[in-house]
Each structure stands twice: as structure tokens, then as C-alpha cells.
Design a protein around this motif. Structure first.
Motif, PDB file in Angstrom:
ATOM      1  N   PRO A  71       0.788  -1.252   0.000  1.00  0.00           N
ATOM      2  CA  PRO A  71       0.000   0.000   0.000  1.00  0.00           C
ATOM      3  C   PRO A  71       0.815   1.295   0.000  1.00  0.00           C
ATOM      4  CG  PRO A  71      -0.198  -1.147   2.127  1.00  0.00           C
ATOM      5  CD  PRO A  71       0.633  -2.017   1.249  1.00  0.00           C
ATOM      6  N   LYS A  72       2.159   1.210   0.117  1.00  0.00           N
ATOM      7  CA  LYS A  72       2.939   2.463   0.126  1.00  0.00           C
ATOM      8  C   LYS A  72       3.067   3.000  -1.311  1.00  0.00           C
ATOM      9  CE  LYS A  72       7.241   4.503   1.808  1.00  0.00           C
ATOM     10  NZ  LYS A  72       6.624   5.777   2.163  1.00  0.00           N
ATOM     11  N   LEU A  73       2.552   4.197  -1.514  1.00  0.00           N
ATOM     12  CA  LEU A  73       2.544   4.767  -2.863  1.00  0.00           C
ATOM     13  C   LEU A  73       3.300   6.088  -2.961  1.00  0.00           C
ATOM     14  CD1 LEU A  73      -1.268   4.259  -3.680  1.00  0.00           C
ATOM     15  CD2 LEU A  73       0.615   2.677  -4.085  1.00  0.00           C
ATOM     16  N   VAL A  74       3.490   6.732  -1.807  1.00  0.00           N
ATOM     17  CA  VAL A  74       4.084   8.070  -1.799  1.00  0.00           C
ATOM     18  C   VAL A  74       5.448   8.004  -1.121  1.00  0.00           C
ATOM     19  CG1 VAL A  74       3.743  10.467  -1.065  1.00  0.00           C
ATOM     20  CG2 VAL A  74       1.757   9.051  -1.652  1.00  0.00           C
ATOM     21  N   PHE A  75       6.489   8.449  -1.845  1.00  0.00           N
ATOM     22  CA  PHE A  75       7.866   8.437  -1.331  1.00  0.00           C
ATOM     23  C   PHE A  75       8.373   9.862  -1.436  1.00  0.00           C
ATOM     24  CE2 PHE A  75       8.374   3.775  -1.548  1.00  0.00           C
ATOM     25  CZ  PHE A  75       7.306   3.444  -2.378  1.00  0.00           C
ATOM     26  N   GLY A  76       7.999  10.713  -0.477  1.00  0.00           N
ATOM     27  CA  GLY A  76       8.344  12.135  -0.583  1.00  0.00           C
ATOM     28  C   GLY A  76       7.607  12.721  -1.768  1.00  0.00           C
ATOM     29  N   ASN A  77       8.357  13.298  -2.707  1.00  0.00           N
ATOM     30  CA  ASN A  77       7.717  13.910  -3.874  1.00  0.00           C
ATOM     31  C   ASN A  77       7.704  12.976  -5.082  1.00  0.00           C
ATOM     32  OD1 ASN A  77       7.278  16.091  -2.309  1.00  0.00           O
ATOM     33  ND2 ASN A  77       8.787  17.431  -3.298  1.00  0.00           N
ATOM     34  N   ILE A  78       7.894  11.683  -4.819  1.00  0.00           N
ATOM     35  CA  ILE A  78       7.768  10.682  -5.891  1.00  0.00           C
ATOM     36  C   ILE A  78       6.560   9.807  -5.560  1.00  0.00           C
ATOM     37  CG2 ILE A  78       8.852   8.675  -6.980  1.00  0.00           C
ATOM     38  CD1 ILE A  78      11.513  10.030  -6.572  1.00  0.00           C
ATOM     39  N   ILE A  79       5.664   9.663  -6.531  1.00  0.00           N
ATOM     40  CA  ILE A  79       4.428   8.903  -6.276  1.00  0.00           C
ATOM     41  C   ILE A  79       4.275   7.866  -7.369  1.00  0.00           C
ATOM     42  CG2 ILE A  79       1.938   9.113  -5.815  1.00  0.00           C
ATOM     43  CD1 ILE A  79       3.598  12.334  -6.150  1.00  0.00           C
ATOM     44  N   ARG A  80       3.856   6.669  -6.969  1.00  0.00           N
ATOM     45  CA  ARG A  80       3.658   5.640  -8.005  1.00  0.00           C
ATOM     46  C   ARG A  80       2.173   5.393  -8.237  1.00  0.00           C
ATOM     47  NH1 ARG A  80       5.805   0.005  -5.326  1.00  0.00           N
ATOM     48  NH2 ARG A  80       5.018   0.305  -3.222  1.00  0.00           N
ATOM     49  N   THR A  81       1.896   4.897  -9.472  1.00  0.00           N
ATOM     50  CA  THR A  81       0.508   4.611  -9.832  1.00  0.00           C
ATOM     51  C   THR A  81       0.459   3.550 -10.937  1.00  0.00           C
ATOM     52  OG1 THR A  81      -1.616   5.719 -10.242  1.00  0.00           O
ATOM     53  CG2 THR A  81       0.228   6.413 -11.615  1.00  0.00           C
ATOM     54  N   GLY A  82      -0.746   3.018 -11.186  1.00  0.00           N
ATOM     55  CA  GLY A  82      -0.898   1.992 -12.237  1.00  0.00           C
ATOM     56  C   GLY A  82      -0.135   0.721 -11.903  1.00  0.00           C
ATOM     57  N   ASP A  83       0.387   0.049 -12.928  1.00  0.00           N
ATOM     58  CA  ASP A  83       1.125  -1.205 -12.692  1.00  0.00           C
ATOM     59  C   ASP A  83       2.391  -0.973 -11.869  1.00  0.00           C
ATOM     60  OD1 ASP A  83      -0.720  -2.710 -14.027  1.00  0.00           O
ATOM     61  OD2 ASP A  83       0.658  -3.484 -15.542  1.00  0.00           O
ATOM     62  N   ALA A  84       2.959   0.222 -11.905  1.00  0.00           N
ATOM     63  CA  ALA A  84       4.140   0.501 -11.075  1.00  0.00           C
ATOM     64  C   ALA A  84       3.765   0.437  -9.596  1.00  0.00           C
ATOM     65  CB  ALA A  84       4.715   1.878 -11.417  1.00  0.00           C
ATOM     66  N   ALA A  85       2.455   0.569  -9.310  1.00  0.00           N
ATOM     67  CA  ALA A  85       1.958   0.440  -7.932  1.00  0.00           C
ATOM     68  C   ALA A  85       1.217  -0.885  -7.754  1.00  0.00           C
ATOM     69  CB  ALA A  85       1.033   1.610  -7.610  1.00  0.00           C
ATOM     70  N   ASN A  86       1.294  -1.752  -8.775  1.00  0.00           N
ATOM     71  CA  ASN A  86       0.694  -3.094  -8.677  1.00  0.00           C
ATOM     72  C   ASN A  86      -0.824  -3.033  -8.481  1.00  0.00           C
ATOM     73  OD1 ASN A  86       0.662  -5.857  -8.607  1.00  0.00           O
ATOM     74  ND2 ASN A  86       1.540  -6.063  -6.575  1.00  0.00           N
ATOM     75  N   PHE A  87      -1.478  -2.146  -9.257  1.00  0.00           N
ATOM     76  CA  PHE A  87      -2.927  -1.948  -9.099  1.00  0.00           C
ATOM     77  C   PHE A  87      -3.770  -2.986  -9.845  1.00  0.00           C
ATOM     78  CE2 PHE A  87      -2.936   2.984  -8.305  1.00  0.00           C
ATOM     79  CZ  PHE A  87      -2.541   2.767  -6.998  1.00  0.00           C
ATOM     80  N   ALA A  88      -3.168  -3.733 -10.787  1.00  0.00           N
ATOM     81  CA  ALA A  88      -3.996  -4.673 -11.573  1.00  0.00           C
ATOM     82  C   ALA A  88      -4.480  -5.815 -10.683  1.00  0.00           C
ATOM     83  CB  ALA A  88      -3.194  -5.214 -12.749  1.00  0.00           C
ATOM     84  N   THR A  89      -5.638  -6.374 -11.003  1.00  0.00           N
ATOM     85  CA  THR A  89      -6.213  -7.427 -10.143  1.00  0.00           C
ATOM     86  C   THR A  89      -5.301  -8.655 -10.136  1.00  0.00           C
ATOM     87  OG1 THR A  89      -7.478  -8.414 -11.952  1.00  0.00           O
ATOM     88  CG2 THR A  89      -8.580  -6.696 -10.682  1.00  0.00           C
ATOM     89  N   PRO A  90      -5.070  -9.252  -8.950  1.00  0.00           N
ATOM     90  CA  PRO A  90      -4.167 -10.412  -8.904  1.00  0.00           C
ATOM     91  C   PRO A  90      -4.770 -11.677  -9.496  1.00  0.00           C
ATOM     92  CG  PRO A  90      -4.985  -9.873  -6.702  1.00  0.00           C
ATOM     93  CD  PRO A  90      -5.525  -8.829  -7.621  1.00  0.00           C
TER      94      PRO A  90
END
Ligand code: FAD
Length: 399
Positions: A274-293
Motif C-alpha cells: 500500500p505504500k505509494l508516496v515516497f516524498g515527492n515521488i508517487i507511483r501509480t498503475g502497474d508501477a503500484a501493482n494496481f492490476a487485479t491479482p
């Protein structure tokens, strides 16, 4: 969106508020939903938006309608059929209909939504790495196919680079996924195959993964197979060759002509973090593993959460210090529970034998249309979990 090619060597860094790495559905959706006062550069390593195709485009009518996707960019599916080697579960879907997306058309549409905003799209441009500057901003290094290396200075970076996790991996903030789904797809003219019927198949023809047959609105059909690495040494190409060589395409009413198009792609297949925010860097989409498992469906989610991130990042930059936490919390609320259950299921079913798949598809045939679509969407209500446990126990006790 203004698409530029760098025809000269840049001696001074380019500047923007938000650098977005990746021009897939996630990155393009962040770009279109940032406030108009914010400047952004999207870097995309491919030479075009939406090509080559790296995904198969299964989605849901209710989601594409909510997201405002034009109806000429998808094919509606009325019949959803599941096959194992010796069993089948066939569903006429009346309520929650699946659709198959026109990937190239959709991604170009998503890029068009940034028209008129302060966005630059750099195609054929790869993000290589970044350094934090004394003012807290970033100086990123990029390489353009046309003009070599150059730099971009930005206050924020969005990692929307898909399974590559290019930004987080470059900064050692996260690793590239060690377990991935790898898929290959042959796309060819539809011939006599029905335009409103999708198939998912498992068993000996798709071990450690699954296969699919998706008709498109462009009168083509996509036949695909995916495997999970490193759970198998087989490549998707080998699985596909054995599917075609074994004559299985005929079972689904498919004739594969010479000269088909080949699509291929990779998706993370690891537990949700669930960690998506790293200071001023934010991940989203597949880089955040959002696709259904369960089935690796991530396009609608990449668009939905890309848009949420665009809006929340704008609020954050306007002084709302809890906005990025809200983005992280909303994702956790949406994914943590379902993805925990879905990922456990993913790890279990990749070990299924063909006989076990036969039993599973026979059980699936006893579920209602709504239960099946919920399961494929990766939504596991307590009722659905209890019902699948009940059917599994009943099969064990009474055969
Ligand atoms: C075989 C297969 C079948 C699938 N089928 C479906 C399906 O039926 N339905 C569905 O909803 N989802 C499906 N998915 C999942 C879906 O494709 C993803 O969830 C979705 O594409 C995620 O979007 P994204 O924008 O996060 O990442 P991506 O679509 O991966 O886009 C990221 C982009 O960033 C670019 N990039 C990467 N590194 C860099 C870098 N260093 N510099 C610049 N650019 C970079 C990449 O080239 C890529 O185009 C499938 C995936 C695969 C692999």
C-alpha cells in the motif's frame, strides 16, 4: 497534448512541475487530471502512444461508461465462456457485461484529454535515473532516440512506468517485481467467430496461467496465453505453439490465418504494497501493482487512480498537505482486502493440475452470473468467499 521530438541536443535542462514517466493509461490519466496551472512533461519510451499493444483489453461496461470512454472504443461481450480440458461453464451475461477495449484508440483518446493543457509528451524517450537536488526537487536523466541524453528538472515525479517501476527502482525505493505475468497474443481477422463472445481457458493448454479469446470492435480477435514467471520455465510463446500445434483453436471455433499480429506484455504478480508516496515521488498503475491479482486486469484501474492522483497531486501542490495521503488511503481501501484474497488465490491456482482445473470449472458452472463476474473482477465479498468454500466442500464430500 503537445507531442515534441527533440531534434537538437539540449544543453540546458527542461523544466516542469511534474515529470510523468510512462505514457500508458496511468501516466496519461495523471496528465489530463492535473490542474491547468501545473506544467508537466510525460516521457514515454515507445515511439507512439498505444503501439505496440502490450495488453489484451478486457474491461467492464459499467466502468468504461463511468470513465466516459467513447462507445466506438470498445466491443460489448454478451457471452462469457470458461473452458478446462474436459469441462465448460458458459454464461450469457445480462447484468455486468464485459467489454474488449480498442487499446491503441483508447490510449490515444486518453492522450487527447490533455489537449490545451500545459503538457509536453516526449516520445521515444527513456527515463534513466534521477538525483535529489538541494531544493528538494529532482534532476532526471533521459535518453531520446533522436537526440541522445538530456536532463529534466521537476518538483515531483510520478512513476507510471508499469512493471518496470523505472523511477523507484533507479532510486532503490522499490524493486522491480520478482514474479511477473508474461503474456503473448495473436491478433487476426475475426472470420466466423462471434463478435460478442469472450472465452477464458485453463488446463493443459495454459498451465500456470490462463488463455483468452477476445473479439474486438475492429473485426479482429485476440487469442492470448499468459504464464507466471518464475513459477514455470515455459515461455508464453511455447505455450501458444503447443496450443496451436495441438489443434485446440478449433474447439473455440477459431481459424488462425498466416500473418497475424503479435502483441506481448508483462505485468507484476506480487503481493500488494500500500505504500505509494515516497516524498515527492508517487507511483501509480502497474508501477503500484494496481492490476487485479486474479486475472491481471488493470486498465480501468490505471485510468481511475491516475485521475485521482492527478487531482490529489494538484490539491497537494495548492497547499492541501493531506491530499497525497488521501490518494494512498483511497487505494488501500479499494485494494488491500480483495488483493490479499486474490493474490492468495493466484498463488494457489498456478499449481493446479489439469484434473483440478476440471473440478474447478465444473464448480464455476454452478455459480450465478453475478458471482462469476464478481470473481473475474476480483471483488471478493464475504458471501462469495463462503459460497466458493461451500461448493468446494460439497464437491469433496459428494464428488
Ligand atoms: C499480456 C497482458 C494482458 C493483459 N490483459 C489485460 C486485460 O485484458 N484487461 C486489463 O484491464 N488489463 C490487462 N492487462 C494489464 C494492463 O495492461 C495493465 O494493468 C495496464 O497497462 C497498466 O497501465 P500502466 O499505465 O500502469 O502501465 P503500462 O501500460 O505498462 O504503461 C507504462 C509505459 O511506461 C513505459 N516505460 C517503462 N519504463 C520507462 C522508462 N524508463 N522511460 C519511459 N517510459 C517507460 C512503457 O513502455 C509503458 O508503455 C494485461 C497485461 C498483460 C501483460
Amino acid at each position: 497534448m503537445c507531442s515534441i521530438c527533440l531534434g537538437w541536443i539540449l544543453s540546458e535542462p527542461l523544466e516542469c512541475d511534474v515529470l510523468i514517466v510512462g505514457g500508458g493509461p496511468a501516466g496519461l490519466s495523471v496528465a489530463s487530471h492535473l490542474a491547468s496551472t501545473i506544467s508537466s512533461i510525460i516521457v514515454h519510451q515507445d515511439a507512439e502512444i498505444g503501439r505496440p499493444v502490450r495488453t489484451s483489453g478486457g474491461s467492464w461496461l459499467r466502468d468504461v461508461k463511468t470513465l466516459g470512454i467513447p462507445s466506438d472504443l470498445y466491443q460489448i461481450i454478451d457471452q462469457l465462456d470458461f473452458y478446462s480440458d474436459n469441462e465448460e461453464a458458459l454464461f450469457t451475461v445480462t447484468k455486468d457485461k464485459m467489454v474488449v477495449l480498442d487499446i491503441t484508440g483508447l490510449y490515444r483518446h486518453l492522450a487527447e484529454l490533455s489537449k490545451g493543457l500545459n503538457r509536453q509528451l516526449l516520445l521515444g524517450t527513456k527515463f534513466l535515473g534521477t538525483e535529489v537536488q538541494p531544493d528538494g526537487g529532482y534532476l532526471s536523466k533521459l535518453r531520446s532516440r533522436q537526440s541522445g541524453c538530456f536532463e529534466i528538472r521537476s518538483k515531483f515525479i510520478v512513476d507510471a512506468s508499469g512493471w518496470h517501476s523505472a523511477v523507484l527502482a533507479a532510486l532503490s525505493l522499490a524493486q522491480k517485481p520478482r514474479r511477473t505475468g508474461v503474456g503473448i497474443e495473436y491478433e487476426f481477422p475475426i472470420g466466423d467467430y462471434p463478435q460478442n463472445r469472450a472465452i477464458l481457458f485453463v488446463g493443459v493448454t495454459a498451465l500456470t496461467g490462463y488463455g483468452w479469446v477476445f473479439p474486438t470492435s475492429q473485426n479482429t480477435v485476440r487469442l492470448g496465453v499468459g504464464v507466471i514467471n518464475p513459477d514455470t520455465d515455459l515461455t508464453p510463446r511455447q505455450v501458444m505453439d503447443s496450443f496451436i500445434g495441438g489443434g485446440h483453436a478449433a474447439r473455440f471455433g477459431l481459424t488462425i490465418p498466416e500473418g497475424y499480429e503479435v502483441n506481448a506484455g508483462v505485468i507484476p504478480s506480487v503481493a500488494y504494497d500500500p505504500k505509494l508516496v515516497f516524498g515527492n515521488i508517487i507511483r501509480t498503475g502497474d508501477a503500484a501493482n494496481f492490476a487485479t491479482p486474479t486475472v491481471g486486469e488493470g486498465i480501468r484501474i490505471a485510468i481511475q487512480f491516475g485521475r485521482i492522483l492527478g487531482a490529489e497531486l494538484s490539491a497537494f501542490m495548492a497547499g492541501d498537505k493531506s491530499a497525497l495521503q488521501r490518494y494512498e488511503a483511497q487505494a488501500a481501501k479499494t485494494f488491500v482486502r480483495d488483493y490479499k484474497y486474490g493474490f492468495a488465490m493466484n498463488k494457489r491456482i498456478v499449481r493446479y493440475t489439469p484434473t483440478r482445473w476440471d473440478k474447478s470449472i465444473a464448480r464455476l458452472a454452478r455459480l450465478s452470473e453475478t458471482e462469476v463476474t464478481q470473481m473475474v473482477r476480483g471483488n471478493f465479498s464475504a458471501k462469495l468467499i463462503l459460497r466458493t468454500i461451500y461448493l468446494s466442500l460439497r464437491a469433496k464430500l459428494f464428488g
